[in-house]
Design an enzyme around this catalytic site. Structure first.
Site, PDB file in Angstrom:
ATOM      1  N   ARG A 131       0.865  -1.189   0.000  1.00  9.06           N
ATOM      2  CA  ARG A 131       0.000   0.000   0.000  1.00  9.06           C
ATOM      3  C   ARG A 131       0.892   1.227   0.000  1.00  9.06           C
ATOM      4  O   ARG A 131       1.852   1.319   0.788  1.00  9.06           O
ATOM      5  CB  ARG A 131      -0.930   0.026   1.211  1.00  9.06           C
ATOM      6  CG  ARG A 131      -1.669   1.363   1.315  1.00  9.06           C
ATOM      7  CD  ARG A 131      -2.749   1.371   2.328  1.00  9.06           C
ATOM      8  NE  ARG A 131      -3.889   0.589   1.877  1.00  9.06           N
ATOM      9  CZ  ARG A 131      -5.091   0.615   2.463  1.00  9.06           C
ATOM     10  NH1 ARG A 131      -5.299   1.377   3.517  1.00  9.06           N
ATOM     11  NH2 ARG A 131      -6.084  -0.113   2.002  1.00  9.06           N
ATOM     12  N   HIS A 161      -7.537  -0.332  -5.978  1.00  5.64           N
ATOM     13  CA  HIS A 161      -7.560  -1.140  -4.751  1.00  5.64           C
ATOM     14  C   HIS A 161      -8.269  -2.447  -5.150  1.00  5.64           C
ATOM     15  O   HIS A 161      -9.422  -2.686  -4.782  1.00  5.64           O
ATOM     16  CB  HIS A 161      -8.312  -0.385  -3.655  1.00  5.64           C
ATOM     17  CG  HIS A 161      -8.140  -0.937  -2.273  1.00  5.64           C
ATOM     18  ND1 HIS A 161      -7.576  -2.172  -2.004  1.00  5.64           N
ATOM     19  CD2 HIS A 161      -8.489  -0.419  -1.058  1.00  5.64           C
ATOM     20  CE1 HIS A 161      -7.580  -2.378  -0.690  1.00  5.64           C
ATOM     21  NE2 HIS A 161      -8.121  -1.322  -0.102  1.00  5.64           N
TER      22      HIS A 161
HETATM   23  N1   CP Z   1     -11.123  -0.571   2.952  1.00  8.33           N
HETATM   24  C1   CP Z   1      -9.860  -0.302   3.343  1.00  8.33           C
HETATM   25  O1   CP Z   1      -8.957  -0.263   2.525  1.00  8.33           O
HETATM   26  O2   CP Z   1      -9.709  -0.101   4.683  1.00  8.33           O
HETATM   27  P1   CP Z   1      -8.305   0.120   5.402  1.00  8.33           P
HETATM   28  O3   CP Z   1      -7.779   1.469   4.968  1.00  8.33           O
HETATM   29  O4   CP Z   1      -8.588   0.063   6.857  1.00  8.33           O
HETATM   30  O5   CP Z   1      -7.382  -0.961   4.968  1.00  8.33           O
END
Ligand code: CP
Length: 347
Positions: A131, A161
């Site tokens: 990420r 994503h």
């Molecule tokens: N939906 C999602 O990506 O949540 P986080 O940022 O908590 O990983």
């Protein structure tokens, strides 16, 4: 910080970006974006996830499929759901998991992204889950790692994503059946900054969804939205009318430059999902949200916690979907085994 000389750029998310996702046999090698993958591949991810879903409900939640593999979580941005479900997914597949804490890593001493990668690569790992706040970061890494390493994009800037989109498709399929052609799906809110919305729209479109609607003020829509194969609404009531699925999005203030909204209160008045508004959708409509939710900004608590909400199911299904993507990219379920989870269940 990513060194300027080795910084990922939007140019890396170009026309042929998705080709590097597939190996020479057309099997999934990296999972960077839902864009450019066919319905057969997306359906295979969903079917493989289905085979893993019941493992997560057993008292012993483990299979040996990735025993001996090492998976590295590299999160340069905050995360609750994605990082933990990737870790759980890897552990339930019996892989060894390394969580790099970026804030205490040598990145804080100025080490470049590439140097960090090369050093971790030297530890003989098999997968990077990444990420990063820069759009293109996961592609950049996939283009620069050793050929034996798979890369999974856990969210890059406002670009993509893909595992979130696939767990959303899984949630829709579980609740509404496999025929997406019958469905009207409404995506509401900050589409402009949402990597989730972008990946969802590609996946919904590939799965031949009957109608994809996006509902937002003009300031929160990409300029090219009309070319995305969606119907655009600026009026929330009209947009959610007769919807089968309503996907609410968070206002991504961390990615906003300048004022794009009058106030959170006014935004909630115009675009917040309330019980009253939900009456406009189909009687059996489901309410989704990738999280984190901002109660009273885009969604009322009564709806978020209400009977139509499948928000926490999305989180649960995320483990099965991530198990599927991990096994597929590492070459363990690409041969058509319909039930890899059950077949190799272990204590
Ligand atoms: N939906 C999602 O990506 O949540 P986080 O940022 O908590 O990983």
């Amino acid at each position: 910080m990513v060194n300027k000389a080795t910084k990922p750029t939007d140019a890396l998310i170009g026309h042929d970006a998705w080709n590097i996702q597939l190996d020479k046999n057309g099997q999934l090698k990296h999972f960077l974006t839902t864009e450019g993958l066919g319905s057969e591949m997306l359906t295979r991810i969903l079917d493989t996830a289905e085979s893993f879903a019941n493992i997560n409900e057993q008292s012993v939640k483990k299979v040996p499929l990735l025993r001996g593999k090492t998976i590295v979580n590299l999160f340069f941005e905050a995360s609750t759901r994605t990082r933990t479900t990737f870790e759980l997914a890897a552990k339930r597949l019996s892989a060894d998991v390394l969580n790099i804490n970026i804030s205490t890593s040598a990145t804080s001493k100025g080490e470049t992204l590439l140097d960090t990668l090369k050093n971790i690569q030297a530890m003989h790992c098999d997968m990077f889950v990444v990420r990063h706040s820069d759009s293109g970061a996961a592609h950049f890494i996939a283009n620069n790692v050793a050929p034996n390493i798979s890369v999974i994009n856990a969210g890059d800037g406002s670009h993509a994503h893909p595992t979130q989109a696939m767990l959303d498709m899984f949630t829709i399929r579980r609740n509404k059946g496999a025929d997406f052609g019958k469905l009207r799906v409404a995506i509401v809110g900050d589409v402009l900054h949402s990597r989730v919305a972008r990946s969802q729209i590609h996946a919904l479109s590939t799965l031949n969804t009957g109608e994809i609607r996006v509902i937002a003020p003009k300031t929160l829509l990409p300029t090219d939205v009309e070319g995305m194969g969606v119907n655009v609404f600026h009026d929330m009531d009209a947009g959610i009318e007769d919807a089968d699925v309503i996907i609410m999005l968070r206002l991504q203030k961390e990615r906003m430059q300048g004022a794009r909204l009058p106030s959170e209160q006014e935004y909630f008045q115009l675009y917040g999902l309330t019980e009253q508004r939900l009456l406009l959708a189909k009687d059996d409509a489901i309410v989704m949200h990738p999280g984190p939710i901002n109660r009273g900004v885009e969604i009322d608590s009564n709806v978020a916690d209400g009977p139509r909400s499948v928000i926490l199911d999305q989180v649960s299904y995320g483990i099965a979907v991530r198990m599927a993507v991990m096994t597929m990219t590492l070459g363990h379920t690409n041969t058509g085994n319909k039930n890899p989870g059950n077949k190799e269940a272990t204590e």
